[in-house]
Scaffold this motif. Structure first.
Motif, PDB file in Angstrom:
ATOM      1  N   UNK A 172      20.893 -27.858  34.587  1.00 55.99           N
ATOM      2  CA  UNK A 172      21.381 -26.736  33.632  1.00 55.99           C
ATOM      3  C   UNK A 172      20.978 -25.621  34.697  1.00 55.99           C
ATOM      4  N   UNK A 173      22.029 -24.787  35.131  1.00 53.03           N
ATOM      5  CA  UNK A 173      21.940 -23.747  35.799  1.00 53.03           C
ATOM      6  C   UNK A 173      21.595 -22.730  34.941  1.00 53.03           C
ATOM      7  N   UNK A 174      20.305 -22.195  35.240  1.00 54.54           N
ATOM      8  CA  UNK A 174      19.570 -21.161  34.358  1.00 54.54           C
ATOM      9  C   UNK A 174      19.399 -19.970  35.172  1.00 54.54           C
ATOM     10  N   UNK A 175      20.300 -19.635  36.242  1.00 48.93           N
ATOM     11  CA  UNK A 175      20.486 -18.620  37.176  1.00 48.93           C
ATOM     12  C   UNK A 175      20.169 -17.165  36.282  1.00 48.93           C
ATOM     13  N   UNK A 176      21.438 -16.972  35.318  1.00 50.91           N
ATOM     14  CA  UNK A 176      21.605 -16.195  34.717  1.00 50.91           C
ATOM     15  C   UNK A 176      20.542 -15.929  33.583  1.00 50.91           C
ATOM     16  N   UNK A 177      20.026 -16.947  33.207  1.00 51.89           N
ATOM     17  CA  UNK A 177      19.333 -16.928  32.006  1.00 51.89           C
ATOM     18  C   UNK A 177      17.933 -16.391  32.320  1.00 51.89           C
ATOM     19  N   UNK A 178      17.113 -16.568  33.340  1.00 47.68           N
ATOM     20  CA  UNK A 178      15.896 -16.385  33.477  1.00 47.68           C
ATOM     21  C   UNK A 178      15.613 -14.851  33.501  1.00 47.68           C
ATOM     22  N   UNK A 179      14.503 -14.559  32.537  1.00 49.59           N
ATOM     23  CA  UNK A 179      14.368 -13.037  32.388  1.00 49.59           C
ATOM     24  C   UNK A 179      15.061 -12.544  31.320  1.00 49.59           C
ATOM     25  N   UNK A 180      16.245 -13.135  30.945  1.00 46.24           N
ATOM     26  CA  UNK A 180      17.236 -12.694  29.710  1.00 46.24           C
ATOM     27  C   UNK A 180      17.088 -13.584  28.555  1.00 46.24           C
ATOM     28  N   UNK A 181      16.706 -14.731  28.619  1.00 44.71           N
ATOM     29  CA  UNK A 181      16.280 -15.396  27.374  1.00 44.71           C
ATOM     30  C   UNK A 181      15.176 -16.176  27.743  1.00 44.71           C
ATOM     31  N   UNK A 182      14.521 -16.676  26.704  1.00 49.41           N
ATOM     32  CA  UNK A 182      13.403 -17.797  27.331  1.00 49.41           C
ATOM     33  C   UNK A 182      13.954 -19.025  27.753  1.00 49.41           C
ATOM     34  N   UNK A 183      13.226 -19.387  29.028  1.00 48.46           N
ATOM     35  CA  UNK A 183      13.423 -20.590  29.659  1.00 48.46           C
ATOM     36  C   UNK A 183      12.425 -21.493  29.758  1.00 48.46           C
ATOM     37  N   UNK A 184      12.627 -22.411  29.127  1.00 48.23           N
ATOM     38  CA  UNK A 184      11.317 -23.470  29.298  1.00 48.23           C
ATOM     39  C   UNK A 184      11.792 -25.104  29.498  1.00 48.23           C
ATOM     40  N   UNK A 185      11.414 -25.257  30.676  1.00 48.45           N
ATOM     41  CA  UNK A 185      11.810 -26.551  31.352  1.00 48.45           C
ATOM     42  C   UNK A 185      11.525 -27.675  30.496  1.00 48.45           C
ATOM     43  N   UNK A 186      10.173 -27.763  29.944  1.00 46.16           N
ATOM     44  CA  UNK A 186       9.954 -28.767  29.249  1.00 46.16           C
ATOM     45  C   UNK A 186      10.353 -28.879  28.109  1.00 46.16           C
ATOM     46  N   UNK A 187      10.335 -27.914  27.188  1.00 52.32           N
ATOM     47  CA  UNK A 187      10.985 -27.888  25.909  1.00 52.32           C
ATOM     48  C   UNK A 187      12.467 -28.295  25.998  1.00 52.32           C
ATOM     49  N   UNK A 188      13.273 -27.953  27.130  1.00 54.55           N
ATOM     50  CA  UNK A 188      14.697 -28.262  27.282  1.00 54.55           C
ATOM     51  C   UNK A 188      14.793 -29.774  27.616  1.00 54.55           C
ATOM     52  N   UNK A 189      13.659 -30.144  28.231  1.00 45.78           N
ATOM     53  CA  UNK A 189      13.401 -31.610  28.621  1.00 45.78           C
ATOM     54  C   UNK A 189      14.938 -32.260  29.331  1.00 45.78           C
ATOM     55  N   UNK A 190      15.016 -31.408  30.369  1.00 44.70           N
ATOM     56  CA  UNK A 190      16.258 -31.942  31.311  1.00 44.70           C
ATOM     57  C   UNK A 190      15.796 -32.285  32.669  1.00 44.70           C
TER      58      UNK A 190
END
Ligand SMILES: Cc1ncc(COP(=O)(O)O)c(C=O)c1O
Length: 376
Positions: A172-190
């Motif tokens: 999961x490329x979360x480069x544009x998500x960080x700071x803009x939407x909640x980002x949680x690695x464990x919850x997303x479980x990827x």
């Protein structure tokens, strides 16, 4: 007057990040691999930053591998999974950043079957279409959380759950998500998640790959074995310190009012303008618009002369101007895809900037239409 409205390209460093750079460079001048006091001070900074980032994005500290940015993080993940693959399928969205698309295009040349799943008219790649493209031969799935051009939030949760249930690695490329939407690695479980510091007010050239415990990474640049043998090269201590310091400093949701004011005014003053992903769930700082009949690059230059820094949807690669692959994949023709402008708001912007930009766009439109001898 200069107005910067291109925060998705990069977000200038926040004060806390600049302070952290100065502090790390002066108070911890050693190499973090050195055993003496100066090295230990640098090591402490890297470890503290790792802990802070891990807490911020919901993962174990051991999952964080610092990199030179989002591009390297994406590449490490892709090459780690596909290093020795000679056949098999990769499923990715057609709207990924080139940091994902380019390495995968190379993989097609090596015989892999890479399926690029297109978005719907709102710029969303549906979970159903992603899952339908996955078959028994699938080695890797790549899906970004937020698109850098449209700001559209992609349904990664459902795809991640499917991948988890079927034992297929997902990046999961979360480069544009960080700071803009909640980002949680464990919850997303990827399995992998890529991040970049300069999109949130850190400094350029720093990022991180988050890796699920137990996954072995391919060392793209073999060397001194830093980052527990996962990414060699002396750590960018000041940059890493700045990355941690920038976390949570900017509340991107606070720019919604400016973005909404911009779009509201735009619709009144330039009714033929189209707002991409208007009806999708989008991050609140981004507006990707199409001004039919106008060349985005020309518009960008005119706006630049008027002091506005915005982005055109088209990317410049090796001197050749390409229409936006994101808009093309949404089914737009080349001329429409070339008439886009991306505005992304951030710290220091105001509603007045939003209104001034609409006025500048109206001016440019009138001038360009006047030059073409058309009625304004
Ligand atoms: C979605 C996405 N992925 C990856 C990258 C690359 O990140 P970096 O500039 O840190 O290499 C970017 C940067 O624009 C991006 O928007």
């Amino acid at each position: 007057m200069k107005r910067y409205l291109d925060f998705n390209a990069t977000c200038p460093p926040v004060e806390a990040a600049l302070d952290a750079v100065a502090q790390a460079a002066t108070e911890a001048p050693g190499n973090p691999s050195s055993l003496h006091w100066a090295g230990r001070a640098a090591r402490r900074i890297v470890d503290d930053a790792r802990d802070k980032l891990a807490k911020f994005v919901g993962c174990e500290s051991g999952s964080v591998v610092f990199t030179s940015g989002g591009t390297e993080a994406d590449n490490i993940a892709i090459h780690s999974v596909l290093a020795s693959a000679q056949s098999g399928r990769v499923v990715c969205t057609a709207i990924e950043h080139p940091a994902v698309l380019r390495p995968l295009q190379h993989k097609t040349e090596q015989g892999l079957d890479v399926v690029f799943v297109r978005p719907d008219k709102n710029g969303i790649v549906t979970a159903g279409n992603m899952i339908a493209a996955i078959n028994d031969d699938t080695l890797l799935v790549c899906m970004m959380l937020v698109n850098n051009e449209s700001g559209a939030i992609q349904p990664v949760h459902e795809v991640a759950e499917y991948c988890r249930n079927h034992g297929i690695p997902i990046l999961v490329d979360a480069v544009q998500a960080l700071g803009k939407v909640p980002v949680n690695f464990q919850q997303l479980d990827v399995d992998f998640m890529s991040l970049s510091a300069h999109k949130i007010g850190g400094i350029k050239g720093v990022g991180a790959l988050l890796v699920r415990r137990g996954i072995k990474l391919l060392e793209l640049t073999p060397g001194g074995g830093q980052e527990r043998g996962r990414r060699s090269g002396t750590e960018n201590v000041p940059g890493i310190a700045a990355f941690a310091a920038a976390l949570g400093e900017i509340d991107f949701s606070s720019f919604a009012a400016m973005r909404d004011a911009f779009e509201e005014q735009l619709k009144i003053q330039i009714p033929e303008a189209r707002i991409i992903s208007e009806h999708a769930s989008r991050v609140t700082n981004t507006s990707l618009i199409i001004l039919p009949g106008m060349d985005g690059e020309t518009l960008l230059m005119q706006l630049d002369l008027a002091g506005f820094a915005v982005a055109s949807g088209s990317a410049c690669s090796s001197g050749k101007r390409e229409p936006s692959h994101v808009l093309m994949s949404m089914g737009m023709n080349e001329s429409m895809a070339r008439s886009s402008i991306r505005i992304s708001f951030g710290p220091g912007n105001s509603i007045e900037d939003a209104k001034a930009l609409v006025a500048a766009l109206v001016n440019s439109r009138n001038r360009l239409k006047g030059m073409a001898g058309l009625a304004v």
